[in-house]
Scaffold this motif. Sequence first.
Motif, mmCIF file in Angstrom:
data_model
loop_
_atom_site.group_PDB
_atom_site.id
_atom_site.type_symbol
_atom_site.label_atom_id
_atom_site.label_comp_id
_atom_site.label_asym_id
_atom_site.label_seq_id
_atom_site.Cartn_x
_atom_site.Cartn_y
_atom_site.Cartn_z
ATOM 1 N N LEU A 1 9.266 6.915 3.979
ATOM 2 C CA LEU A 1 9.108 7.139 5.428
ATOM 3 C C LEU A 1 10.058 6.247 6.222
ATOM 4 N N LEU A 2 10.184 5.009 5.806
ATOM 5 C CA LEU A 2 11.097 4.101 6.506
ATOM 6 C C LEU A 2 12.542 4.585 6.380
ATOM 7 N N LEU A 3 12.899 5.055 5.220
ATOM 8 C CA LEU A 3 14.248 5.588 5.018
ATOM 9 C C LEU A 3 14.470 6.817 5.899
ATOM 10 N N GLY A 4 13.465 7.688 5.959
ATOM 11 C CA GLY A 4 13.564 8.873 6.816
ATOM 12 C C GLY A 4 13.668 8.524 8.287
ATOM 13 N N SER A 5 13.112 7.405 8.675
ATOM 14 C CA SER A 5 13.206 6.940 10.059
ATOM 15 C C SER A 5 14.540 6.241 10.320
ATOM 16 N N LEU A 6 15.039 5.567 9.308
ATOM 17 C CA LEU A 6 16.268 4.779 9.469
ATOM 18 C C LEU A 6 17.508 5.653 9.679
ATOM 19 N N VAL A 7 17.575 6.748 8.977
ATOM 20 C CA VAL A 7 18.786 7.584 9.039
ATOM 21 C C VAL A 7 19.061 8.095 10.454
ATOM 22 N N LEU B 1 16.058 2.729 -0.951
ATOM 23 C CA LEU B 1 16.211 3.657 -2.070
ATOM 24 C C LEU B 1 15.721 3.023 -3.370
ATOM 25 N N LEU B 2 16.019 1.750 -3.556
ATOM 26 C CA LEU B 2 15.496 1.051 -4.732
ATOM 27 C C LEU B 2 13.975 1.004 -4.698
ATOM 28 N N ALA B 3 13.418 0.749 -3.526
ATOM 29 C CA ALA B 3 11.962 0.672 -3.392
ATOM 30 C C ALA B 3 11.311 2.035 -3.639
ATOM 31 N N VAL B 4 11.947 3.099 -3.186
ATOM 32 C CA VAL B 4 11.417 4.444 -3.412
ATOM 33 C C VAL B 4 11.342 4.744 -4.901
ATOM 34 N N SER B 5 12.300 4.255 -5.663
ATOM 35 C CA SER B 5 12.338 4.558 -7.101
ATOM 36 C C SER B 5 11.614 3.517 -7.952
ATOM 37 N N ASP B 6 11.092 2.469 -7.349
ATOM 38 C CA ASP B 6 10.432 1.390 -8.093
ATOM 39 C C ASP B 6 9.056 1.837 -8.578
ATOM 40 N N LYS C 1 0.853 -1.189 0.000
ATOM 41 C CA LYS C 1 0.000 0.000 0.000
ATOM 42 C C LYS C 1 0.889 1.239 0.000
ATOM 43 N N ALA C 2 0.817 2.030 -1.045
ATOM 44 C CA ALA C 2 1.666 3.223 -1.213
ATOM 45 C C ALA C 2 3.121 2.861 -0.909
ATOM 46 N N PRO C 3 3.659 1.867 -1.607
ATOM 47 C CA PRO C 3 4.988 1.357 -1.258
ATOM 48 C C PRO C 3 6.123 2.367 -1.399
ATOM 49 N N ARG C 4 6.022 3.255 -2.370
ATOM 50 C CA ARG C 4 7.110 4.234 -2.533
ATOM 51 C C ARG C 4 7.109 5.234 -1.386
#
Length: 183
Positions: free
Chosen positions: A86-92, A128-133, A78-81
């Motif tokens: 959001l996960l990337l923003g949390s991970l950093v 990052l790959l998932a964001v651009s998929d 659901k809204a994977p990108r």
Amino acid sequence: MILRRVARPLLATIFVTGGINALRQAEGHAKAAEPFLNSAFDKVGDKVPEQVPRDPVTLVRIDAAVKIGAGLAFAAGKAPRLAAGLLLGSLVPTTLAAHSFWTIKDPQEKQKQQIQFFKNASVAGGLLLAVSDTHGKPSAAWRAKHAAKDVTRDVSNAAGKLSRKGQKRANKLAKRAQKALPN
């Protein structure tokens, strides 16, 4: 595609379980994150709106909620990108707060934190790959660029047609005017 249906839940698992763990032990996570948060707020605190909480426990709980919510959405497709972003923003910030191996003196602990840091960096690469998929579909930027070209072409064609019509009309009027003039 089957690959996405398998890969997304696998990638999301670390975030959902980590978010649940952070909610269960918010005080402990907050204590670990506090030096990083204090340093960050000291550096950019004047640029952060007042509405943003500064209490480490609250921030840990917000981060945990993001990890759980975005992780579940990502796993479900659901809204994977957006979820991956959001996960990337949390991970950093989590990685910088929990695995700053460059500040550790003990060689064994430094090595453990370095491994965790680079594991998180690897997960960030997957996100990052998932964001651009785009699922094989053209990206929004590509579609916008080509839509702009299409509009430009259509306007140019329409303008050309209008000017041809205008030229024909002018030629007709000129012929009528010539016929009306005495020889």
